[in-house]
Design a protein around this motif. Sequence first.
Motif, PDB file in Angstrom:
ATOM      1  N   GLY A 118       0.836  -1.197   0.000  1.00  0.00           N
ATOM      2  CA  GLY A 118       0.000   0.000   0.000  1.00  0.00           C
ATOM      3  C   GLY A 118       0.865   1.240   0.000  1.00  0.00           C
ATOM      4  N   PHE A 119       0.765   2.040  -1.061  1.00  0.00           N
ATOM      5  CA  PHE A 119       1.488   3.311  -1.134  1.00  0.00           C
ATOM      6  C   PHE A 119       0.650   4.374  -0.431  1.00  0.00           C
ATOM      7  CE2 PHE A 119       2.967   0.876  -4.763  1.00  0.00           C
ATOM      8  CZ  PHE A 119       4.338   1.077  -4.723  1.00  0.00           C
ATOM      9  N   ILE A 120       1.242   5.077   0.536  1.00  0.00           N
ATOM     10  CA  ILE A 120       0.538   6.137   1.241  1.00  0.00           C
ATOM     11  C   ILE A 120       0.882   7.454   0.569  1.00  0.00           C
ATOM     12  CG2 ILE A 120       0.229   7.326   3.439  1.00  0.00           C
ATOM     13  CD1 ILE A 120       0.815   4.670   4.832  1.00  0.00           C
ATOM     14  N   VAL A 121      -0.164   8.196   0.183  1.00  0.00           N
ATOM     15  CA  VAL A 121       0.005   9.453  -0.551  1.00  0.00           C
ATOM     16  C   VAL A 121      -0.694  10.584   0.199  1.00  0.00           C
ATOM     17  CG1 VAL A 121       0.217   8.289  -2.793  1.00  0.00           C
ATOM     18  CG2 VAL A 121      -2.030   9.011  -2.005  1.00  0.00           C
ATOM     19  N   GLY A 122      -0.320  11.798  -0.131  1.00  0.00           N
ATOM     20  CA  GLY A 122      -0.929  12.969   0.487  1.00  0.00           C
ATOM     21  C   GLY A 122       0.136  13.922   0.986  1.00  0.00           C
ATOM     22  N   ASP A 123      -0.221  14.719   1.981  1.00  0.00           N
ATOM     23  CA  ASP A 123       0.693  15.679   2.579  1.00  0.00           C
ATOM     24  C   ASP A 123       1.923  14.953   3.109  1.00  0.00           C
ATOM     25  OD1 ASP A 123       1.835  17.569   4.657  1.00  0.00           O
ATOM     26  OD2 ASP A 123       0.159  18.777   3.927  1.00  0.00           O
ATOM     27  N   ASP A 124       3.084  15.580   3.011  1.00  0.00           N
ATOM     28  CA  ASP A 124       4.334  14.954   3.462  1.00  0.00           C
ATOM     29  C   ASP A 124       4.417  14.799   4.976  1.00  0.00           C
ATOM     30  OD1 ASP A 124       5.276  14.656   0.902  1.00  0.00           O
ATOM     31  OD2 ASP A 124       6.431  16.527   0.916  1.00  0.00           O
ATOM     32  N   LYS A 125       3.632  15.573   5.696  1.00  0.00           N
ATOM     33  CA  LYS A 125       3.668  15.547   7.167  1.00  0.00           C
ATOM     34  C   LYS A 125       2.417  14.840   7.710  1.00  0.00           C
ATOM     35  CE  LYS A 125       7.445  17.896   7.206  1.00  0.00           C
ATOM     36  NZ  LYS A 125       8.689  17.176   7.371  1.00  0.00           N
ATOM     37  N   ALA A 127       0.804  15.655  10.454  1.00  0.00           N
ATOM     38  CA  ALA A 127      -0.127  16.669  10.951  1.00  0.00           C
ATOM     39  C   ALA A 127       0.305  18.054  10.489  1.00  0.00           C
ATOM     40  CB  ALA A 127      -0.182  16.617  12.479  1.00  0.00           C
ATOM     41  N   SER A 128      -0.670  18.953  10.394  1.00  0.00           N
ATOM     42  CA  SER A 128      -0.355  20.308   9.936  1.00  0.00           C
ATOM     43  C   SER A 128       0.429  21.095  10.978  1.00  0.00           C
ATOM     44  CB  SER A 128      -1.640  21.056   9.570  1.00  0.00           C
ATOM     45  OG  SER A 128      -2.493  21.151  10.705  1.00  0.00           O
ATOM     46  N   ASN A 129       0.365  20.704  12.234  1.00  0.00           N
ATOM     47  CA  ASN A 129       1.101  21.405  13.286  1.00  0.00           C
ATOM     48  C   ASN A 129       2.202  20.541  13.913  1.00  0.00           C
ATOM     49  OD1 ASN A 129      -0.713  19.682  14.538  1.00  0.00           O
ATOM     50  ND2 ASN A 129      -1.189  21.095  16.204  1.00  0.00           N
ATOM     51  N   ALA A 130       2.773  19.617  13.124  1.00  0.00           N
ATOM     52  CA  ALA A 130       3.881  18.782  13.602  1.00  0.00           C
ATOM     53  C   ALA A 130       4.849  18.545  12.447  1.00  0.00           C
ATOM     54  CB  ALA A 130       3.367  17.457  14.144  1.00  0.00           C
ATOM     55  N   SER A 131       6.106  18.321  12.772  1.00  0.00           N
ATOM     56  CA  SER A 131       7.120  18.161  11.726  1.00  0.00           C
ATOM     57  C   SER A 131       7.448  16.701  11.413  1.00  0.00           C
ATOM     58  CB  SER A 131       8.397  18.895  12.138  1.00  0.00           C
ATOM     59  OG  SER A 131       8.891  18.339  13.335  1.00  0.00           O
ATOM     60  N   VAL A 132       6.618  15.762  11.878  1.00  0.00           N
ATOM     61  CA  VAL A 132       6.867  14.336  11.662  1.00  0.00           C
ATOM     62  C   VAL A 132       6.418  13.953  10.248  1.00  0.00           C
ATOM     63  CG1 VAL A 132       6.278  12.003  12.439  1.00  0.00           C
ATOM     64  CG2 VAL A 132       6.609  13.840  14.114  1.00  0.00           C
ATOM     65  N   ASP A 133       7.328  13.287   9.504  1.00  0.00           N
ATOM     66  CA  ASP A 133       7.004  12.841   8.141  1.00  0.00           C
ATOM     67  C   ASP A 133       6.058  11.654   8.177  1.00  0.00           C
ATOM     68  OD1 ASP A 133       8.698  14.732   7.060  1.00  0.00           O
ATOM     69  OD2 ASP A 133      10.408  13.355   6.943  1.00  0.00           O
ATOM     70  N   ARG A 134       5.122  11.635   7.222  1.00  0.00           N
ATOM     71  CA  ARG A 134       4.218  10.489   7.120  1.00  0.00           C
ATOM     72  C   ARG A 134       4.958   9.330   6.461  1.00  0.00           C
ATOM     73  NH1 ARG A 134       3.590   9.593   2.049  1.00  0.00           N
ATOM     74  NH2 ARG A 134       3.262  11.295   0.616  1.00  0.00           N
ATOM     75  N   PRO A 135       4.547   8.104   6.740  1.00  0.00           N
ATOM     76  CA  PRO A 135       5.173   6.953   6.080  1.00  0.00           C
ATOM     77  C   PRO A 135       4.832   6.936   4.586  1.00  0.00           C
ATOM     78  CG  PRO A 135       3.711   6.263   7.883  1.00  0.00           C
ATOM     79  CD  PRO A 135       3.555   7.718   7.721  1.00  0.00           C
ATOM     80  N   ASP A 136       5.677   6.271   3.799  1.00  0.00           N
ATOM     81  CA  ASP A 136       5.439   6.158   2.359  1.00  0.00           C
ATOM     82  C   ASP A 136       4.588   4.950   1.998  1.00  0.00           C
ATOM     83  OD1 ASP A 136       6.934   8.422   1.781  1.00  0.00           O
ATOM     84  OD2 ASP A 136       8.797   7.281   1.685  1.00  0.00           O
ATOM     85  N   GLY A 164       4.785   0.122  10.666  1.00  0.00           N
ATOM     86  CA  GLY A 164       5.724   0.034  11.783  1.00  0.00           C
ATOM     87  C   GLY A 164       5.569   1.229  12.707  1.00  0.00           C
ATOM     88  N   ASP A 165       6.682   1.796  13.154  1.00  0.00           N
ATOM     89  CA  ASP A 165       6.601   2.958  14.042  1.00  0.00           C
ATOM     90  C   ASP A 165       6.775   4.277  13.292  1.00  0.00           C
ATOM     91  OD1 ASP A 165       9.274   2.768  13.446  1.00  0.00           O
ATOM     92  OD2 ASP A 165       9.951   2.676  15.538  1.00  0.00           O
ATOM     93  N   LYS A 166       6.782   4.235  11.958  1.00  0.00           N
ATOM     94  CA  LYS A 166       6.913   5.469  11.179  1.00  0.00           C
ATOM     95  C   LYS A 166       5.655   6.320  11.331  1.00  0.00           C
ATOM     96  CE  LYS A 166       9.873   3.278   7.791  1.00  0.00           C
ATOM     97  NZ  LYS A 166       9.949   2.693   6.472  1.00  0.00           N
ATOM     98  N   GLY A 167       5.829   7.618  11.447  1.00  0.00           N
ATOM     99  CA  GLY A 167       4.707   8.543  11.546  1.00  0.00           C
ATOM    100  C   GLY A 167       4.159   8.744  12.939  1.00  0.00           C
ATOM    101  N   GLU A 168       4.773   8.151  13.953  1.00  0.00           N
ATOM    102  CA  GLU A 168       4.294   8.313  15.323  1.00  0.00           C
ATOM    103  C   GLU A 168       4.607   9.712  15.832  1.00  0.00           C
ATOM    104  OE1 GLU A 168       5.745   5.310  17.970  1.00  0.00           O
ATOM    105  OE2 GLU A 168       4.721   3.694  16.894  1.00  0.00           O
ATOM    106  N   ILE A 169       3.659  10.278  16.568  1.00  0.00           N
ATOM    107  CA  ILE A 169       3.856  11.562  17.243  1.00  0.00           C
ATOM    108  C   ILE A 169       3.597  11.312  18.716  1.00  0.00           C
ATOM    109  CG2 ILE A 169       3.067  13.937  17.501  1.00  0.00           C
ATOM    110  CD1 ILE A 169       2.167  13.857  14.577  1.00  0.00           C
ATOM    111  N   ALA A 170       4.642  11.406  19.545  1.00  0.00           N
ATOM    112  CA  ALA A 170       4.563  11.088  20.985  1.00  0.00           C
ATOM    113  C   ALA A 170       3.935   9.698  21.123  1.00  0.00           C
ATOM    114  CB  ALA A 170       3.803  12.169  21.732  1.00  0.00           C
TER     115      ALA A 170
END
Length: 191
Positions: A118-125, A127-136, A164-170
């Motif tokens: 599954g390819f994940i697409v959309g905004d690179d982050k 959340a709009s108020n966090a600097s964590v990259d979304r998984p691909d 996995g643990d990609k894209g986790e915020i806290a």
Amino acid sequence: MKSMTKTILALGLMTAGLASAQSADMRNMIKVGINGGFAVPAENAGGNLGLDVSYQNLITPGFGLGIATGYSHFFGRDNDVNGVTINNNDFGVVPVAALIRVYPKQMGFYLGTDLGYGFIVGDDKVASNASVDRPDGGFYIKPEIGYHNKDWNFSLQYQKTFTGDKGEIANQKYSAGAIGAGIGYNIPLGK
């Protein structure tokens, strides 16, 4: 060795029993459908809507193989983490998967799954108020149980792209999974 022989014999008997389940004029088909559901767990997304497109070839009248793709849009939801509101972004999943279906009877219930990436697409982050990259993307699975006739398929399904643990915020985990329902239409391509 004995258990392998028993397994092969059982699969052969099951295949022979399914040989008369589907009509021969529906051997090759395109399936087009829509689905929707609720994100699980609902931390970064609240729900999803999607479009499914697949090709299926009935290897035997009761067993189909094919390829599946589509697009599933996940609607981001705000989430409070440690007293801070995270404004999670929407994202989409585009699967590239193998389709497997078992039809015990010509019309009635069926079981199946899609397995692939599954390819994940959309905004690179995330959340709009966090600097964590979304998984691909990641391993994709979509098991389903449903009812079918010559033209239509109605299903209950679970879809998940493992990140996995990609894209986790806290302590907010990133989830690209949903449980829901779908409806599809079969377009026969001939024998």
